[in-house]
Design a protein around this motif. Sequence first.
Motif, PDB file in Angstrom:
ATOM      1  N   TYR A 142      72.546  52.207  48.079  1.00 26.16           N
ATOM      2  CA  TYR A 142      71.428  51.296  48.297  1.00 26.16           C
ATOM      3  C   TYR A 142      70.211  51.713  47.476  1.00 26.16           C
ATOM      4  O   TYR A 142      69.445  50.865  47.020  1.00 26.16           O
ATOM      5  CB  TYR A 142      71.060  51.257  49.780  1.00 26.16           C
ATOM      6  CG  TYR A 142      72.118  50.607  50.646  1.00 26.16           C
ATOM      7  CD1 TYR A 142      72.496  49.279  50.433  1.00 26.16           C
ATOM      8  CD2 TYR A 142      72.745  51.313  51.663  1.00 26.16           C
ATOM      9  CE1 TYR A 142      73.474  48.682  51.214  1.00 26.16           C
ATOM     10  CE2 TYR A 142      73.718  50.718  52.459  1.00 26.16           C
ATOM     11  CZ  TYR A 142      74.075  49.403  52.231  1.00 26.16           C
ATOM     12  OH  TYR A 142      75.046  48.809  53.002  1.00 26.16           O
ATOM     13  N   THR A 143      70.054  53.014  47.281  1.00 25.79           N
ATOM     14  CA  THR A 143      68.938  53.506  46.458  1.00 25.79           C
ATOM     15  C   THR A 143      69.042  52.970  45.040  1.00 25.79           C
ATOM     16  O   THR A 143      68.060  52.491  44.466  1.00 25.79           O
ATOM     17  CB  THR A 143      68.927  55.039  46.440  1.00 25.79           C
ATOM     18  OG1 THR A 143      68.832  55.534  47.773  1.00 25.79           O
ATOM     19  CG2 THR A 143      67.747  55.560  45.628  1.00 25.79           C
ATOM     20  N   GLY A 144      70.228  53.041  44.459  1.00 28.71           N
ATOM     21  CA  GLY A 144      70.422  52.542  43.110  1.00 28.71           C
ATOM     22  C   GLY A 144      70.266  51.037  43.008  1.00 28.71           C
ATOM     23  O   GLY A 144      69.852  50.514  41.974  1.00 28.71           O
ATOM     24  N   LEU A 145      70.577  50.330  44.089  1.00 29.17           N
ATOM     25  CA  LEU A 145      70.432  48.876  44.086  1.00 29.17           C
ATOM     26  C   LEU A 145      68.973  48.444  44.154  1.00 29.17           C
ATOM     27  O   LEU A 145      68.584  47.440  43.557  1.00 29.17           O
ATOM     28  CB  LEU A 145      71.194  48.276  45.274  1.00 29.17           C
ATOM     29  CG  LEU A 145      72.705  48.095  45.132  1.00 29.17           C
ATOM     30  CD1 LEU A 145      73.319  47.706  46.471  1.00 29.17           C
ATOM     31  CD2 LEU A 145      73.022  47.040  44.088  1.00 29.17           C
ATOM     32  N   ILE A 146      68.160  49.199  44.889  1.00 28.79           N
ATOM     33  CA  ILE A 146      66.809  48.746  45.213  1.00 28.79           C
ATOM     34  C   ILE A 146      65.740  49.354  44.315  1.00 28.79           C
ATOM     35  O   ILE A 146      64.903  48.644  43.743  1.00 28.79           O
ATOM     36  CB  ILE A 146      66.495  49.055  46.697  1.00 28.79           C
ATOM     37  CG1 ILE A 146      67.434  48.253  47.608  1.00 28.79           C
ATOM     38  CG2 ILE A 146      65.036  48.741  47.019  1.00 28.79           C
ATOM     39  CD1 ILE A 146      67.348  48.637  49.066  1.00 28.79           C
ATOM     40  N   PRO A 215      73.464  43.689  41.403  1.00 25.54           N
ATOM     41  CA  PRO A 215      74.479  44.255  42.308  1.00 25.54           C
ATOM     42  C   PRO A 215      75.880  44.262  41.708  1.00 25.54           C
ATOM     43  O   PRO A 215      76.671  45.165  41.971  1.00 25.54           O
ATOM     44  CB  PRO A 215      74.410  43.318  43.533  1.00 25.54           C
ATOM     45  CG  PRO A 215      73.035  42.755  43.502  1.00 25.54           C
ATOM     46  CD  PRO A 215      72.719  42.597  42.049  1.00 25.54           C
ATOM     47  N   THR A 216      76.191  43.246  40.898  1.00 23.96           N
ATOM     48  CA  THR A 216      77.508  43.213  40.264  1.00 23.96           C
ATOM     49  C   THR A 216      77.695  44.402  39.316  1.00 23.96           C
ATOM     50  O   THR A 216      78.781  44.991  39.238  1.00 23.96           O
ATOM     51  CB  THR A 216      77.688  41.896  39.476  1.00 23.96           C
ATOM     52  OG1 THR A 216      77.589  40.797  40.375  1.00 23.96           O
ATOM     53  CG2 THR A 216      79.044  41.857  38.786  1.00 23.96           C
ATOM     54  N   LEU A 217      76.640  44.760  38.606  1.00 22.15           N
ATOM     55  CA  LEU A 217      76.711  45.874  37.658  1.00 22.15           C
ATOM     56  C   LEU A 217      76.705  47.220  38.376  1.00 22.15           C
ATOM     57  O   LEU A 217      77.375  48.157  37.951  1.00 22.15           O
ATOM     58  CB  LEU A 217      75.533  45.799  36.686  1.00 22.15           C
ATOM     59  CG  LEU A 217      75.549  46.771  35.493  1.00 22.15           C
ATOM     60  CD1 LEU A 217      76.720  46.474  34.570  1.00 22.15           C
ATOM     61  CD2 LEU A 217      74.232  46.676  34.725  1.00 22.15           C
ATOM     62  N   MET A 218      75.961  47.310  39.472  1.00 20.80           N
ATOM     63  CA  MET A 218      75.738  48.595  40.131  1.00 20.80           C
ATOM     64  C   MET A 218      76.797  48.966  41.156  1.00 20.80           C
ATOM     65  O   MET A 218      76.874  50.116  41.577  1.00 20.80           O
ATOM     66  CB  MET A 218      74.365  48.591  40.814  1.00 20.80           C
ATOM     67  CG  MET A 218      73.195  48.737  39.855  1.00 20.80           C
ATOM     68  SD  MET A 218      73.191  50.338  39.023  1.00 20.80           S
ATOM     69  CE  MET A 218      72.959  51.426  40.420  1.00 20.80           C
ATOM     70  N   THR A 219      77.591  48.003  41.609  1.00 26.34           N
ATOM     71  CA  THR A 219      78.530  48.289  42.695  1.00 26.34           C
ATOM     72  C   THR A 219      79.957  47.948  42.302  1.00 26.34           C
ATOM     73  O   THR A 219      80.233  46.852  41.804  1.00 26.34           O
ATOM     74  CB  THR A 219      78.157  47.488  43.961  1.00 26.34           C
ATOM     75  OG1 THR A 219      78.149  46.086  43.665  1.00 26.34           O
ATOM     76  CG2 THR A 219      76.788  47.894  44.465  1.00 26.34           C
ATOM     77  N   THR A 220      80.838  48.889  42.540  1.00 25.83           N
ATOM     78  CA  THR A 220      82.278  48.642  42.437  1.00 25.83           C
ATOM     79  C   THR A 220      82.945  48.824  43.796  1.00 25.83           C
ATOM     80  O   THR A 220      84.092  48.430  43.983  1.00 25.83           O
ATOM     81  CB  THR A 220      82.919  49.605  41.422  1.00 25.83           C
ATOM     82  OG1 THR A 220      82.609  50.960  41.789  1.00 25.83           O
ATOM     83  CG2 THR A 220      82.397  49.337  40.020  1.00 25.83           C
ATOM     84  N   ASP A 221      82.218  49.432  44.723  1.00 26.68           N
ATOM     85  CA  ASP A 221      82.698  49.624  46.092  1.00 26.68           C
ATOM     86  C   ASP A 221      82.425  48.351  46.885  1.00 26.68           C
ATOM     87  O   ASP A 221      81.287  47.904  46.986  1.00 26.68           O
ATOM     88  CB  ASP A 221      81.973  50.814  46.725  1.00 26.68           C
ATOM     89  CG  ASP A 221      82.495  51.141  48.114  1.00 26.68           C
ATOM     90  OD1 ASP A 221      83.255  50.328  48.681  1.00 26.68           O
ATOM     91  OD2 ASP A 221      82.125  52.196  48.649  1.00 26.68           O
TER      92      ASP A 221
END
Length: 280
Positions: A142-146, A215-221
Amino acid sequence: MYRTKFFDHVILLFGVFIMVAPVVVAFMTSTHEAADIHRNGLSLTWGGHFVETYETVLTRKGGFTGKITGLNMMMNSMILGLGFAVGKIVLSMLAAYAIVYFRFRLGTFFFWIIFTTLLLPLEVRILPSYEVMNTLKLTNTYTGLIVPLLASATGTFYFRQFFKSVPDELLEAARIDGAGPFKFFIDVLVPLSRTMMAAIFIIMFVYGWNQYLWPTLMTTDEGFFTLVRGIKQILLVWVGSNIPDYNEAFALAILAMLPPVLIVVIFQRWFIKGLTESDK
């Protein structure tokens, strides 16, 4: 006069129809089965599968891992929206406070540097931002997303304009009472800025809630997928004789609209007042 009002209302009703009609079509279509939608297209009639479809998208575990639900994705979207809104308000207020009240050399110049970042959309800086977050091992967090998107030129501009409208007598009175910069900010400016904070909160919450590319770029989980991305995932399941769950995609789209709409409706008066107060 009455003719003018009549035409004004006609134009407003036409605008309402243009905006509401797609939502009504999406909602009605979501109550049909996926096979019916694939065969007959969009529908304006009630399909009779409302409870079944919405219960499925909210509670059924799915995805590649078989662990993600609509409620999980809604919670991720809520965390993203609230994180964006609160974080941007805090940083924008502090930046505007420093620019307006500390009056340091080149303060106006730095403000316009901040303001010109409005000309740089997310797509321009998305790869450097991703590289930094990946180096810091903050992907799938969440830190990387926000955090990378918290800086807001829009919020800084609005709070700067509002702080400049605050009478200097309040600052002088606070100094006479022995209030320092921090106490003046917390006890005077923050309470005065409540309507402006509400307006910026609405704008930034909707901005964060509707994020898709970042979010598409930052998350694979899948545990960090948002509702907006979940809709896309449903429409990517065309394999062999299977067809996408169109009804579930429409249901998720309706659910994704509800929180921003509710926030705008609830805080509508504060929103309008907050955006117009800085002009007084």
